[in-house]
Design a protein around this motif. Structure first.
Motif, PDB file in Angstrom:
ATOM      1  N   GLN A  66      -8.100 -16.163  -7.674  1.00  0.00           N
ATOM      2  CA  GLN A  66      -7.721 -15.819  -6.245  1.00  0.00           C
ATOM      3  C   GLN A  66      -6.096 -15.900  -6.259  1.00  0.00           C
ATOM      4  OE1 GLN A  66      -6.375 -18.562  -3.946  1.00  0.00           O
ATOM      5  NE2 GLN A  66      -7.037 -17.903  -1.877  1.00  0.00           N
ATOM      6  N   ARG A  67      -5.531 -16.223  -7.465  1.00  0.00           N
ATOM      7  CA  ARG A  67      -4.134 -16.393  -7.330  1.00  0.00           C
ATOM      8  C   ARG A  67      -4.237 -14.541  -8.658  1.00  0.00           C
ATOM      9  NH1 ARG A  67      -2.692 -21.248 -10.068  1.00  0.00           N
ATOM     10  NH2 ARG A  67      -2.013 -22.749  -8.447  1.00  0.00           N
ATOM     11  N   ASP A  68      -5.130 -14.055  -9.353  1.00  0.00           N
ATOM     12  CA  ASP A  68      -4.905 -12.788  -9.881  1.00  0.00           C
ATOM     13  C   ASP A  68      -5.207 -11.364  -8.555  1.00  0.00           C
ATOM     14  OD1 ASP A  68      -4.699 -13.611 -11.909  1.00  0.00           O
ATOM     15  OD2 ASP A  68      -6.368 -13.851 -13.247  1.00  0.00           O
ATOM     16  N   PHE A  69      -5.745 -11.898  -7.477  1.00  0.00           N
ATOM     17  CA  PHE A  69      -6.407 -11.089  -6.759  1.00  0.00           C
ATOM     18  C   PHE A  69      -5.768 -11.084  -5.565  1.00  0.00           C
ATOM     19  CE2 PHE A  69      -9.999 -10.723  -2.741  1.00  0.00           C
ATOM     20  CZ  PHE A  69      -9.256  -9.178  -3.318  1.00  0.00           C
ATOM     21  N   PHE A  70      -4.624 -12.080  -4.787  1.00  0.00           N
ATOM     22  CA  PHE A  70      -4.235 -11.976  -3.691  1.00  0.00           C
ATOM     23  C   PHE A  70      -2.640 -11.878  -4.257  1.00  0.00           C
ATOM     24  CE2 PHE A  70      -5.646 -14.773  -0.862  1.00  0.00           C
ATOM     25  CZ  PHE A  70      -7.351 -14.103  -0.508  1.00  0.00           C
ATOM     26  N   GLY A  71      -2.597 -12.223  -5.591  1.00  0.00           N
ATOM     27  CA  GLY A  71      -0.780 -11.294  -6.247  1.00  0.00           C
ATOM     28  C   GLY A  71      -0.641 -10.168  -6.904  1.00  0.00           C
ATOM     29  N   GLU A  72      -2.293  -9.191  -6.635  1.00  0.00           N
ATOM     30  CA  GLU A  72      -1.997  -7.563  -6.646  1.00  0.00           C
ATOM     31  C   GLU A  72      -2.130  -7.181  -5.757  1.00  0.00           C
ATOM     32  OE1 GLU A  72      -1.538  -4.225  -8.661  1.00  0.00           O
ATOM     33  OE2 GLU A  72      -1.802  -6.155  -9.599  1.00  0.00           O
ATOM     34  N   LEU A  73      -2.498  -7.904  -4.464  1.00  0.00           N
ATOM     35  CA  LEU A  73      -2.485  -6.933  -3.628  1.00  0.00           C
ATOM     36  C   LEU A  73      -0.659  -7.297  -2.790  1.00  0.00           C
ATOM     37  CD1 LEU A  73      -5.147  -8.815  -1.627  1.00  0.00           C
ATOM     38  CD2 LEU A  73      -5.755  -6.772  -2.629  1.00  0.00           C
ATOM     39  N   VAL A  74      -0.522  -8.387  -3.397  1.00  0.00           N
ATOM     40  CA  VAL A  74       0.957  -8.391  -2.647  1.00  0.00           C
ATOM     41  C   VAL A  74       2.328  -8.250  -3.213  1.00  0.00           C
ATOM     42  CG1 VAL A  74       0.508 -10.399  -1.187  1.00  0.00           C
ATOM     43  CG2 VAL A  74       1.308 -10.386  -2.799  1.00  0.00           C
ATOM     44  N   SER A  75       2.054  -7.569  -4.612  1.00  0.00           N
ATOM     45  CA  SER A  75       2.883  -6.742  -5.693  1.00  0.00           C
ATOM     46  C   SER A  75       3.470  -5.859  -5.509  1.00  0.00           C
ATOM     47  CB  SER A  75       2.283  -7.041  -6.579  1.00  0.00           C
ATOM     48  OG  SER A  75       1.284  -8.124  -7.642  1.00  0.00           O
ATOM     49  N   PRO A  76       4.996  -5.282  -5.263  1.00  0.00           N
ATOM     50  CA  PRO A  76       5.588  -4.520  -4.185  1.00  0.00           C
ATOM     51  C   PRO A  76       4.988  -3.114  -5.562  1.00  0.00           C
ATOM     52  CG  PRO A  76       6.982  -5.549  -5.718  1.00  0.00           C
ATOM     53  CD  PRO A  76       5.989  -6.546  -6.066  1.00  0.00           C
ATOM     54  N   ARG A  77       5.140  -2.084  -4.816  1.00  0.00           N
ATOM     55  CA  ARG A  77       4.317  -0.531  -5.107  1.00  0.00           C
ATOM     56  C   ARG A  77       5.694   0.475  -4.964  1.00  0.00           C
ATOM     57  NH1 ARG A  77       0.135  -3.419  -4.208  1.00  0.00           N
ATOM     58  NH2 ARG A  77      -1.820  -2.862  -4.854  1.00  0.00           N
ATOM     59  N   PRO A  78       6.602   0.557  -5.993  1.00  0.00           N
ATOM     60  CA  PRO A  78       7.311   1.780  -5.696  1.00  0.00           C
ATOM     61  C   PRO A  78       6.993   2.941  -4.978  1.00  0.00           C
ATOM     62  CG  PRO A  78       5.937   2.817  -8.282  1.00  0.00           C
ATOM     63  CD  PRO A  78       5.791   1.204  -7.462  1.00  0.00           C
ATOM     64  N   ASP A  79       5.592   3.449  -4.356  1.00  0.00           N
ATOM     65  CA  ASP A  79       6.020   4.727  -4.036  1.00  0.00           C
ATOM     66  C   ASP A  79       5.324   3.698  -2.479  1.00  0.00           C
ATOM     67  OD1 ASP A  79       3.127   3.418  -4.665  1.00  0.00           O
ATOM     68  OD2 ASP A  79       1.904   4.906  -5.080  1.00  0.00           O
ATOM     69  N   GLU A  80       5.517   2.836  -2.079  1.00  0.00           N
ATOM     70  CA  GLU A  80       5.139   2.476  -1.245  1.00  0.00           C
ATOM     71  C   GLU A  80       5.899   1.059  -0.099  1.00  0.00           C
ATOM     72  OE1 GLU A  80       0.065   0.580   0.310  1.00  0.00           O
ATOM     73  OE2 GLU A  80       0.933  -0.360  -1.007  1.00  0.00           O
ATOM     74  N   PRO A  81       6.080   1.637   1.150  1.00  0.00           N
ATOM     75  CA  PRO A  81       7.149   0.857   1.924  1.00  0.00           C
ATOM     76  C   PRO A  81       6.950  -0.619   1.501  1.00  0.00           C
ATOM     77  CG  PRO A  81       6.726   2.583   3.010  1.00  0.00           C
ATOM     78  CD  PRO A  81       5.882   3.082   2.640  1.00  0.00           C
ATOM     79  N   TYR A  82       7.429  -1.626   1.800  1.00  0.00           N
ATOM     80  CA  TYR A  82       6.849  -2.888   1.370  1.00  0.00           C
ATOM     81  C   TYR A  82       6.050  -3.396   2.417  1.00  0.00           C
ATOM     82  CZ  TYR A  82       5.707  -7.498  -0.360  1.00  0.00           C
ATOM     83  OH  TYR A  82       5.064  -8.910  -1.036  1.00  0.00           O
ATOM     84  N   PRO A  83       6.432  -3.749   3.912  1.00  0.00           N
ATOM     85  CA  PRO A  83       5.810  -3.607   4.723  1.00  0.00           C
ATOM     86  C   PRO A  83       3.915  -2.922   5.364  1.00  0.00           C
ATOM     87  CG  PRO A  83       7.558  -3.489   5.705  1.00  0.00           C
ATOM     88  CD  PRO A  83       7.645  -2.589   4.158  1.00  0.00           C
ATOM     89  N   SER A  84       4.078  -1.933   4.140  1.00  0.00           N
ATOM     90  CA  SER A  84       2.794  -1.372   4.514  1.00  0.00           C
ATOM     91  C   SER A  84       1.636  -2.369   3.444  1.00  0.00           C
ATOM     92  CB  SER A  84       2.826   0.097   3.975  1.00  0.00           C
ATOM     93  OG  SER A  84       3.342   1.010   4.644  1.00  0.00           O
ATOM     94  N   THR A  85       2.036  -2.196   2.175  1.00  0.00           N
ATOM     95  CA  THR A  85       1.724  -3.069   1.027  1.00  0.00           C
ATOM     96  C   THR A  85       0.750  -4.249   1.857  1.00  0.00           C
ATOM     97  OG1 THR A  85       2.920  -2.324  -0.551  1.00  0.00           O
ATOM     98  CG2 THR A  85       1.827  -4.254  -1.366  1.00  0.00           C
ATOM     99  N   LEU A  86       2.428  -4.772   2.674  1.00  0.00           N
ATOM    100  CA  LEU A  86       1.694  -6.478   3.181  1.00  0.00           C
ATOM    101  C   LEU A  86       0.288  -5.855   4.356  1.00  0.00           C
ATOM    102  CD1 LEU A  86       4.831  -8.223   3.683  1.00  0.00           C
ATOM    103  CD2 LEU A  86       3.357  -8.565   2.254  1.00  0.00           C
ATOM    104  N   ARG A  87       0.675  -4.869   4.589  1.00  0.00           N
ATOM    105  CA  ARG A  87      -0.586  -5.070   6.091  1.00  0.00           C
ATOM    106  C   ARG A  87      -1.964  -5.057   5.373  1.00  0.00           C
ATOM    107  NH1 ARG A  87       2.037  -1.130   8.414  1.00  0.00           N
ATOM    108  NH2 ARG A  87       2.264  -2.328  10.229  1.00  0.00           N
ATOM    109  N   ARG A  88      -1.671  -3.706   4.116  1.00  0.00           N
ATOM    110  CA  ARG A  88      -2.984  -3.769   3.900  1.00  0.00           C
ATOM    111  C   ARG A  88      -3.311  -4.859   2.589  1.00  0.00           C
ATOM    112  NH1 ARG A  88      -3.024  -2.077  -1.283  1.00  0.00           N
ATOM    113  NH2 ARG A  88      -0.641  -1.195  -1.485  1.00  0.00           N
TER     114      ARG A  88
END
Length: 199
Positions: A66-88
């Motif tokens: 779970q940590r690996d899976f969720f940790g990847e999901l909430v990691s910031p991406r250079p091409d995406e605003p972080y609120p969009s990352t959080l929504r996904r």
């Protein structure tokens, strides 16, 4: 002379036990885990010692997944605003891929005796804080990581208690909308559709 334990067999058995527990919950008896891993209860005891020891290792490995899976999901991406990352990330966490983890560890958190994992409540409260702080740091507000974590945890508990995922989804979207004015002050205005300032 006794047989030497084979780590690769033990590892395969443990992965099968984790898969079963995520799909069906932790069983009260060893038989379901033996069937899921294609072995016998005697071999489970041989490799893991006791039922509780096997369950503890099953929980530990599931938590690492779970940590690996969720940790990847909430990691910031250079091409995406972080609120969009959080929504996904929220959509995946609370969707079919993430719900087995939420169900397993939600039940563990509610266990009053905490025998299988002493201190789990405390650990599960803080283990997502660092990834969220790192994400919020990408928009200059790492101190808001605690707030984001509290909202996510609270809404997940709401879903577990009421089953009303639609209302929780709307609440999370409302939270991100409220967060946007804070984050836009710290990020490139182009990310959020504002016109750049005059030179």
């Amino acid at each position: 002379m006794g047989r030497h334990k084979q780590p690769e067999i033990r590892d395969r058995i443990l992965d099968a036990c984790v898969d079963h527990a995520l799909a069906h919950g932790l069983p009260d008896r060893l038989e379901p885990l033996a069937a899921a891993s294609g072995t016998s209860t005697r071999m489970l005891i041989y490799h893991f010692g006791t039922r509780d020891a096997l369950l503890r290792e099953t929980l530990g490995r599931a938590r690492r997944r779970q940590r690996d899976f969720f940790g990847e999901l909430v990691s910031p991406r250079p091409d995406e605003p972080y609120p969009s990352t959080l929504r996904r990330a929220w959509q995946v966490m609370t969707g079919p891929a993430g719900r087995p983890y939420l169900s397993m560890f939600g039940r563990l958190r509610e266990d009053a005796e905490q025998q299988l994992w002493p201190g789990f409540r405390r650990e599960s409260t803080t283990d997502w804080l660092q990834p969220l702080e790192d994400g919020m740091r990408s928009i200059g507000r790492p101190e808001l990581g605690t707030l984001v974590l509290a909202v996510i945890r609270g809404l997940i508990m709401d879903i577990e208690a009421t089953g009303d995922a639609s209302r929780a989804d709307q609440a999370f979207d409302d939270f991100l909308a409220a967060l946007a004015p804070i984050t836009t002050r710290e990020t490139d205005s182009v990310d959020f559709g504002r016109s750049p300032p005059d030179p």
